[in-house]
Design a protein around this motif. Sequence first.
Motif, PDB file in Angstrom:
ATOM      1  N   PRO A 106      -3.367 -11.794  -4.339  1.00 29.53           N
ATOM      2  CA  PRO A 106      -2.745 -11.211  -5.457  1.00 29.53           C
ATOM      3  C   PRO A 106      -1.920  -9.909  -5.146  1.00 29.53           C
ATOM      4  CG  PRO A 106      -5.108 -11.313  -5.892  1.00 29.53           C
ATOM      5  CD  PRO A 106      -4.586 -11.996  -4.450  1.00 29.53           C
ATOM      6  N   PHE A 107      -2.420  -9.069  -4.020  1.00 23.92           N
ATOM      7  CA  PHE A 107      -1.814  -8.075  -3.587  1.00 23.92           C
ATOM      8  C   PHE A 107      -0.443  -8.466  -3.083  1.00 23.92           C
ATOM      9  CE2 PHE A 107      -1.316  -4.317  -0.449  1.00 23.92           C
ATOM     10  CZ  PHE A 107      -0.990  -3.396  -1.369  1.00 23.92           C
ATOM     11  N   LYS A 108      -0.312  -9.623  -2.536  1.00 19.68           N
ATOM     12  CA  LYS A 108       1.063 -10.048  -1.876  1.00 19.68           C
ATOM     13  C   LYS A 108       1.920 -10.382  -2.886  1.00 19.68           C
ATOM     14  CE  LYS A 108       3.455 -12.675   1.442  1.00 19.68           C
ATOM     15  NZ  LYS A 108       3.437 -13.718   2.580  1.00 19.68           N
ATOM     16  N   LYS A 109       1.459 -10.915  -4.192  1.00 20.79           N
ATOM     17  CA  LYS A 109       2.314 -11.378  -5.074  1.00 20.79           C
ATOM     18  C   LYS A 109       2.850 -10.170  -5.875  1.00 20.79           C
ATOM     19  CE  LYS A 109       0.307 -16.218  -5.993  1.00 20.79           C
ATOM     20  NZ  LYS A 109      -0.594 -16.895  -6.581  1.00 20.79           N
ATOM     21  N   SER A 161     -11.206  -2.203   6.726  1.00 15.97           N
ATOM     22  CA  SER A 161     -10.145  -3.016   7.325  1.00 15.97           C
ATOM     23  C   SER A 161      -9.081  -2.694   6.298  1.00 15.97           C
ATOM     24  CB  SER A 161     -10.541  -4.444   6.297  1.00 15.97           C
ATOM     25  OG  SER A 161      -9.522  -5.494   6.802  1.00 15.97           O
ATOM     26  N   HIS A 162      -7.644  -2.712   6.929  1.00 16.39           N
ATOM     27  CA  HIS A 162      -6.369  -2.091   6.223  1.00 16.39           C
ATOM     28  C   HIS A 162      -5.693  -3.453   5.685  1.00 16.39           C
ATOM     29  CE1 HIS A 162      -6.344   1.780   8.122  1.00 16.39           C
ATOM     30  NE2 HIS A 162      -7.288   1.165   9.109  1.00 16.39           N
ATOM     31  N   ILE A 163      -5.218  -3.231   4.875  1.00 21.67           N
ATOM     32  CA  ILE A 163      -4.065  -4.418   4.098  1.00 21.67           C
ATOM     33  C   ILE A 163      -2.950  -3.704   3.788  1.00 21.67           C
ATOM     34  CG2 ILE A 163      -3.931  -6.256   2.463  1.00 21.67           C
ATOM     35  CD1 ILE A 163      -7.037  -6.410   2.141  1.00 21.67           C
ATOM     36  N   VAL A 164      -2.108  -3.985   4.473  1.00 18.45           N
ATOM     37  CA  VAL A 164      -0.781  -3.137   4.279  1.00 18.45           C
ATOM     38  C   VAL A 164       0.348  -4.333   4.051  1.00 18.45           C
ATOM     39  CG1 VAL A 164       0.944  -1.609   5.253  1.00 18.45           C
ATOM     40  CG2 VAL A 164      -1.464  -1.942   6.217  1.00 18.45           C
ATOM     41  N   ALA A 165       1.038  -4.038   2.873  1.00 17.23           N
ATOM     42  CA  ALA A 165       2.178  -5.028   2.436  1.00 17.23           C
ATOM     43  C   ALA A 165       3.522  -4.555   3.102  1.00 17.23           C
ATOM     44  CB  ALA A 165       2.211  -4.989   1.001  1.00 17.23           C
ATOM     45  N   ARG A 166       4.137  -5.380   3.807  1.00 25.60           N
ATOM     46  CA  ARG A 166       5.304  -4.943   4.686  1.00 25.60           C
ATOM     47  C   ARG A 166       6.453  -5.867   4.121  1.00 25.60           C
ATOM     48  NH1 ARG A 166       4.457  -2.645   9.399  1.00 25.60           N
ATOM     49  NH2 ARG A 166       6.775  -1.944   9.016  1.00 25.60           N
ATOM     50  N   SER A 167       7.552  -5.192   4.094  1.00 26.81           N
ATOM     51  CA  SER A 167       8.722  -5.952   3.851  1.00 26.81           C
ATOM     52  C   SER A 167       9.936  -5.529   4.902  1.00 26.81           C
ATOM     53  CB  SER A 167       9.283  -5.481   2.507  1.00 26.81           C
ATOM     54  OG  SER A 167       8.310  -5.989   1.378  1.00 26.81           O
ATOM     55  N   LEU A 195       1.776  -9.508   5.027  1.00 23.77           N
ATOM     56  CA  LEU A 195       0.761  -8.739   4.823  1.00 23.77           C
ATOM     57  C   LEU A 195       0.117  -8.381   6.224  1.00 23.77           C
ATOM     58  CD1 LEU A 195      -1.650  -9.626   1.826  1.00 23.77           C
ATOM     59  CD2 LEU A 195      -0.282  -7.744   1.987  1.00 23.77           C
ATOM     60  N   ASN A 196      -0.192  -7.309   6.772  1.00 19.74           N
ATOM     61  CA  ASN A 196      -0.645  -6.740   7.889  1.00 19.74           C
ATOM     62  C   ASN A 196      -2.204  -6.368   7.593  1.00 19.74           C
ATOM     63  OD1 ASN A 196       2.168  -4.962   9.569  1.00 19.74           O
ATOM     64  ND2 ASN A 196       1.785  -7.148   9.080  1.00 19.74           N
ATOM     65  N   ILE A 197      -3.121  -7.287   8.158  1.00 17.58           N
ATOM     66  CA  ILE A 197      -4.548  -6.996   8.096  1.00 17.58           C
ATOM     67  C   ILE A 197      -5.067  -6.750   9.364  1.00 17.58           C
ATOM     68  CG2 ILE A 197      -6.656  -7.871   7.298  1.00 17.58           C
ATOM     69  CD1 ILE A 197      -5.066  -9.755   5.126  1.00 17.58           C
ATOM     70  N   ARG A 249       4.761   5.120   1.430  1.00 18.12           N
ATOM     71  CA  ARG A 249       5.996   4.595   2.360  1.00 18.12           C
ATOM     72  C   ARG A 249       5.539   3.076   2.253  1.00 18.12           C
ATOM     73  NH1 ARG A 249       5.487   7.673   7.955  1.00 18.12           N
ATOM     74  NH2 ARG A 249       3.286   7.279   7.347  1.00 18.12           N
ATOM     75  N   TRP A 250       4.272   2.565   2.147  1.00 15.52           N
ATOM     76  CA  TRP A 250       3.932   1.485   2.154  1.00 15.52           C
ATOM     77  C   TRP A 250       2.852   1.151   1.201  1.00 15.52           C
ATOM     78  CZ3 TRP A 250       3.391   4.372   6.631  1.00 15.52           C
ATOM     79  CH2 TRP A 250       4.690   3.822   7.738  1.00 15.52           C
ATOM     80  N   PRO A 251       2.632   0.068   0.342  1.00 18.35           N
ATOM     81  CA  PRO A 251       1.472  -0.153  -0.337  1.00 18.35           C
ATOM     82  C   PRO A 251       0.582  -0.764   0.671  1.00 18.35           C
ATOM     83  CG  PRO A 251       3.489  -1.628  -1.031  1.00 18.35           C
ATOM     84  CD  PRO A 251       3.924  -1.004   0.108  1.00 18.35           C
ATOM     85  N   TRP A 252      -0.761   0.092   0.376  1.00 17.94           N
ATOM     86  CA  TRP A 252      -1.714  -0.159   1.746  1.00 17.94           C
ATOM     87  C   TRP A 252      -3.256   0.197   1.089  1.00 17.94           C
ATOM     88  CZ3 TRP A 252      -0.636   3.542   6.414  1.00 17.94           C
ATOM     89  CH2 TRP A 252      -1.569   3.308   7.285  1.00 17.94           C
ATOM     90  N   LEU A 253      -3.776  -0.901   1.340  1.00 18.09           N
ATOM     91  CA  LEU A 253      -5.098  -0.939   0.799  1.00 18.09           C
ATOM     92  C   LEU A 253      -6.249  -0.972   2.013  1.00 18.09           C
ATOM     93  CD1 LEU A 253      -5.031  -3.941  -1.904  1.00 18.09           C
ATOM     94  CD2 LEU A 253      -4.759  -1.476  -2.382  1.00 18.09           C
ATOM     95  N   LEU A 254      -7.389  -0.537   1.407  1.00 13.19           N
ATOM     96  CA  LEU A 254      -8.603  -0.545   2.481  1.00 13.19           C
ATOM     97  C   LEU A 254      -9.825  -1.239   1.754  1.00 13.19           C
ATOM     98  CD1 LEU A 254      -8.575   3.271   3.387  1.00 13.19           C
ATOM     99  CD2 LEU A 254      -7.853   1.676   4.679  1.00 13.19           C
ATOM    100  N   LEU A 255     -10.354  -2.176   2.770  1.00 11.25           N
ATOM    101  CA  LEU A 255     -11.808  -2.541   2.134  1.00 11.25           C
ATOM    102  C   LEU A 255     -12.732  -2.022   3.098  1.00 11.25           C
ATOM    103  CD1 LEU A 255     -11.098  -6.343   1.894  1.00 11.25           C
ATOM    104  CD2 LEU A 255     -11.571  -5.033   0.006  1.00 11.25           C
TER     105      LEU A 255
END
Length: 140
Positions: free
Chosen positions: A72-75, A96-102, A82-84, A35-41
């Motif tokens: 680069p993830f936002k691009k 840490s969550h990095i979630v791309a929101r639109s 980006l929600n971090i 549902r969302w592009p979502w990374l974890l660090l």
Amino acid sequence: MAMKNRFELHPRLKADSFPIKKLGLCELRLMDDSRWPWLLLIPRRPDVVEFFDMTNLDQTMLSFEHGLVAEPFKKLTGCTKLNIGNLGNVVPQFHSHIVARSEGDTNWPGPVWGHGDRVPYERKVADAFISDIVKAILPA
């Protein structure tokens, strides 16, 4: 001499995400929710529950790796924002969550946590996205 604990990825993080790449400090992973592009660090340090459990150098490295990944993830995703965040209410291991929101995405502008049911990626789609992420973040 006592042996230090070794880093082990929390079973919930392992089950809910795909590995992308090991960075200097963190393991970079893709959340298995399409549902969302979502990374974890996830800092590869044992027994880290809070940000302040890390050394000052690791705190600085985490900040560096956020920057390495986020722009680069936002691009790549073309997202609005980006929600971090670092929550850790369900999984105590610091991550840490990095979630791309639109605008117009599922639950925009509300939070992603606790909204609806996870929609897992098809493995081929996840693999292709992971390849794109690696190329965007660590170009050859």
